[in-house]
Scaffold this motif. Structure first.
Motif, short mmCIF file in Angstrom:
data_model
loop_
_atom_site.label_atom_id
_atom_site.label_comp_id
_atom_site.label_asym_id
_atom_site.label_seq_id
_atom_site.Cartn_x
_atom_site.Cartn_y
_atom_site.Cartn_z
N GLN A 86 0.82 -1.20 0.00
CA GLN A 86 0.00 0.00 0.00
C GLN A 86 0.86 1.26 0.00
O GLN A 86 0.60 2.20 -0.77
CB GLN A 86 -0.93 0.03 1.21
N LEU A 87 1.89 1.30 0.85
CA LEU A 87 2.73 2.49 0.93
C LEU A 87 3.47 2.74 -0.38
O LEU A 87 3.57 3.88 -0.84
CB LEU A 87 3.72 2.35 2.09
N CYS A 88 3.97 1.68 -0.98
CA CYS A 88 4.67 1.82 -2.26
C CYS A 88 3.70 2.33 -3.33
O CYS A 88 4.02 3.28 -4.07
CB CYS A 88 5.26 0.47 -2.67
N ALA A 89 2.52 1.73 -3.43
CA ALA A 89 1.56 2.14 -4.45
C ALA A 89 1.08 3.57 -4.23
O ALA A 89 0.98 4.36 -5.19
CB ALA A 89 0.37 1.17 -4.44
N ASP A 90 0.78 3.92 -2.99
CA ASP A 90 0.26 5.26 -2.72
C ASP A 90 1.31 6.33 -2.99
O ASP A 90 0.98 7.45 -3.42
CB ASP A 90 -0.24 5.36 -1.28
N ALA A 229 -6.38 -1.39 -6.01
CA ALA A 229 -6.67 -0.96 -4.63
C ALA A 229 -5.82 -1.75 -3.67
O ALA A 229 -5.55 -2.94 -3.87
CB ALA A 229 -8.15 -1.16 -4.30
N ALA A 230 -5.39 -1.09 -2.60
CA ALA A 230 -4.71 -1.74 -1.46
C ALA A 230 -5.18 -1.00 -0.22
O ALA A 230 -4.78 0.14 0.02
CB ALA A 230 -3.20 -1.68 -1.61
N GLU A 231 -6.07 -1.62 0.52
CA GLU A 231 -6.72 -0.94 1.64
C GLU A 231 -6.46 -1.68 2.95
O GLU A 231 -6.44 -2.92 2.99
CB GLU A 231 -8.23 -0.86 1.41
N ILE A 232 -6.26 -0.92 4.01
CA ILE A 232 -6.01 -1.46 5.34
C ILE A 232 -7.00 -0.87 6.33
O ILE A 232 -7.27 0.34 6.30
CB ILE A 232 -4.57 -1.16 5.79
N ARG A 261 -14.45 -4.31 1.73
CA ARG A 261 -15.42 -3.37 1.15
C ARG A 261 -14.72 -2.14 0.58
O ARG A 261 -15.05 -1.67 -0.52
CB ARG A 261 -16.43 -2.95 2.22
N ALA A 262 -13.76 -1.62 1.33
CA ALA A 262 -13.04 -0.43 0.87
C ALA A 262 -12.24 -0.72 -0.39
O ALA A 262 -12.19 0.11 -1.31
CB ALA A 262 -12.12 0.07 1.98
N ALA A 263 -11.62 -1.89 -0.46
CA ALA A 263 -10.83 -2.24 -1.64
C ALA A 263 -11.71 -2.39 -2.87
O ALA A 263 -11.36 -1.91 -3.96
CB ALA A 263 -10.04 -3.53 -1.38
N PHE A 264 -12.83 -3.05 -2.71
CA PHE A 264 -13.73 -3.21 -3.86
C PHE A 264 -14.29 -1.87 -4.33
O PHE A 264 -14.40 -1.61 -5.53
CB PHE A 264 -14.87 -4.18 -3.52
N GLU A 265 -14.61 -1.01 -3.38
CA GLU A 265 -15.13 0.31 -3.76
C GLU A 265 -14.06 1.11 -4.50
O GLU A 265 -14.34 1.73 -5.53
CB GLU A 265 -15.58 1.07 -2.51
N ALA A 266 -12.84 1.08 -3.99
CA ALA A 266 -11.75 1.83 -4.63
C ALA A 266 -11.43 1.28 -6.02
O ALA A 266 -11.10 2.03 -6.94
CB ALA A 266 -10.51 1.82 -3.76
N ALA A 267 -11.53 -0.04 -6.16
CA ALA A 267 -11.18 -0.68 -7.43
C ALA A 267 -12.30 -0.60 -8.46
O ALA A 267 -12.05 -0.79 -9.66
CB ALA A 267 -10.81 -2.14 -7.18
N GLY A 268 -13.51 -0.36 -8.01
CA GLY A 268 -14.64 -0.31 -8.93
C GLY A 268 -15.07 -1.68 -9.43
O GLY A 268 -15.67 -1.80 -10.49
N VAL A 269 -14.77 -2.72 -8.65
CA VAL A 269 -15.21 -4.07 -8.97
C VAL A 269 -15.84 -4.67 -7.71
O VAL A 269 -15.75 -4.09 -6.62
CB VAL A 269 -14.05 -4.96 -9.46
N ALA A 376 -6.72 -5.67 2.22
CA ALA A 376 -7.30 -6.26 1.03
C ALA A 376 -6.73 -5.57 -0.20
O ALA A 376 -6.61 -4.34 -0.22
CB ALA A 376 -8.82 -6.15 1.05
N THR A 377 -6.39 -6.35 -1.21
CA THR A 377 -5.76 -5.82 -2.41
C THR A 377 -6.48 -6.37 -3.64
O THR A 377 -6.84 -7.55 -3.67
CB THR A 377 -4.27 -6.25 -2.46
N VAL A 378 -6.69 -5.51 -4.63
CA VAL A 378 -7.35 -5.91 -5.87
C VAL A 378 -6.44 -5.63 -7.04
O VAL A 378 -5.91 -4.51 -7.18
CB VAL A 378 -8.69 -5.16 -6.07
N LEU A 379 -6.23 -6.65 -7.88
CA LEU A 379 -5.41 -6.52 -9.09
C LEU A 379 -6.27 -6.84 -10.31
O LEU A 379 -7.16 -7.70 -10.25
CB LEU A 379 -4.23 -7.51 -9.06
N THR A 380 -5.98 -6.17 -11.43
CA THR A 380 -6.67 -6.47 -12.68
C THR A 380 -5.68 -6.38 -13.84
O THR A 380 -4.59 -5.84 -13.71
CB THR A 380 -7.83 -5.50 -12.97
#
Length: 381
Positions: A86-90, A229-232, A261-269, A376-380
């Motif tokens: 998360q820190l790297c991505a953000d 998304a990468a949410e904690i 829930r936060a990861a899915f919302e951020a990822a839009g999936v 939670a992390t989401v990749l596509t």
């Protein structure tokens, strides 16, 4: 805000490696990730590293190259690697740097995870009555869950047997021997309903992931995987979690629910869009519980899903295709990065004998760290 792409992953095998240090394993994982990304160390502009046993993972740079990059060390229990991700991505999303690396490494002694409860702000009686042995808490949690939701102990054995089978197909796994459900059920009872072979083992290993701004990923690879998304999230007041609280229980909702829930919302999936899952299976009960907490099924539906093979590699909801923690073990600093390594391989179609079918387009990873930190992390693609 920049989108983020993963352009390289590297994994040092998990297991036991004699005198080889965690730092040396971390260096190997970084070299593999650099090779996978097709870049050199001088191209990496910053790093984030995580470990339980290594106080200063940034020192891995002395084995890779002293290029003077900024490097931040993180620790968040079993969510350490996800925190590094998360820190790297953000940092890339915010535009400070274009290319970064997240790395995790650990070398744990044999035996169950234990700790000084004062480190987590817990009362002395947690240690005095033996409750800070993780096997006891996992057993208590699993026993309560299967009792409340009508799940059999054999279903827990199905989870473990699946993960051992998947581990056979993974050359980097610690445990690469299949075990039948009966063998698992007949192994030593550690903390009911969990037997010896329903648990993962602390072990050794390292993993690394190289990320960049999505709009420049084409410079490095023709097959980027996007980190959507990468949410904690941590506990809310009143929620009971493993060896984490002695407050009154008023809201029994785990932080994993909010992180997912936060990861899915951020990822839009949503969960229905995910083709391959990595769930923290510190024990077989945890995988069962996290399936529901992350929104992939209702509480109690796991019995039917496991019976019909839904979570197998060729099922409609493949879970822990590389064998998960049960087959790989858990070097804490590397564990969540191992999950991402597997998802990237799956989404690229590079997972070999354990490749899921149907051209997977989305992957989901989840880890849970005591005393109540979930990621939670989401990749596509």
């Amino acid at each position: 805000m920049n989108d983020v792409a993963i352009i390289g992953v590297g994994l040092h095998p998990f297991g036991r490696f004699g005198d080889k240090s965690a730092m040396e394993m971390g260096a190997d994982a970084i070299h593999l990730a650099l090779r996978d990304a097709g870049i050199q160390w001088k191209d990496v502009q910053f790093g984030v590293g995580g470990s339980l046993e290594v106080a200063n993972p940034d020192a891995v740079t002395r084995l890779i190259g002293l290029t003077g990059i900024p490097f931040t060390d993180v620790f968040n229990a079993c969510a350490t690697a996800a925190s590094a991700i998360q820190l790297c991505a953000d940092t890339i999303r915010l535009g400070k740097y274009d290319v970064g690396i997240a790395v995790g490494m650990d070398k744990h002694p044999r035996g169950a995870f234990t700790a000084d409860p004062s480190m987590l702000g817990l009362p002395a009686w947690y240690a005095e009555n033996g409750q800070f042995v993780t096997t006891q808490f996992f057993g208590i949690k699993a026993n309560r869950y299967i009792h409340e939701h009508g799940i059999s102990q054999r279903t827990l054995a199905k989870v473990a047997a699946k993960n051992y089978r998947n581990g056979v197909l993974n050359p980097n796994a610690f445990r690469r021997k299949p075990m039948s459900e009966d063998e698992i059920l007949d192994s030593a009872m550690l903390n009911y309903p969990l037997t010896q072979y329903m648990f993962c083992s602390p072990d050794e290993g390292a993993a690394a992931t190289i990320m960049c701004r999505a709009d420049i990923a084409h410079r490095f690879t023709s097959r980027p995987v996007y980190l959507r998304a990468a949410e904690i999230r941590t506990r809310r007041f009143g929620a009971y979690e493993v060896h984490s609280t002695f407050a009154p229980v008023e809201e029994d909702v785990a932080p994993t629910v909010y992180a997912a829930r936060a990861a899915f919302e951020a990822a839009g999936v949503g969960p229905e869009d995910v083709d391959v899952l990595q769930l923290q299976d510190t024990d077989a009960g945890a995988e069962i519980i996290h399936m529901a907490e992350c929104g992939f099924c209702a509480d109690g539906d796991q019995e039917k899903l496991l019976a019909e093979g839904a979570t197998e590699i060729n099922g409609r909801m493949p879970v822990n295709t590389d064998g998960g923690l049960i087959a790989n073990g858990e070097p804490i600093g590397a564990s969540g990065l191992r999950q991402v390594h597997e998802l990237v391989r799956q989404l690229r179609g590079e997972a070999g004998d354990r490749q899921v079918g149907g051209n997977p387009r989305a992957g989901f990873a989840q880890v849970y760290g005591a005393p109540g930190t979930a990621a939670a992390t989401v990749l596509t693609v």
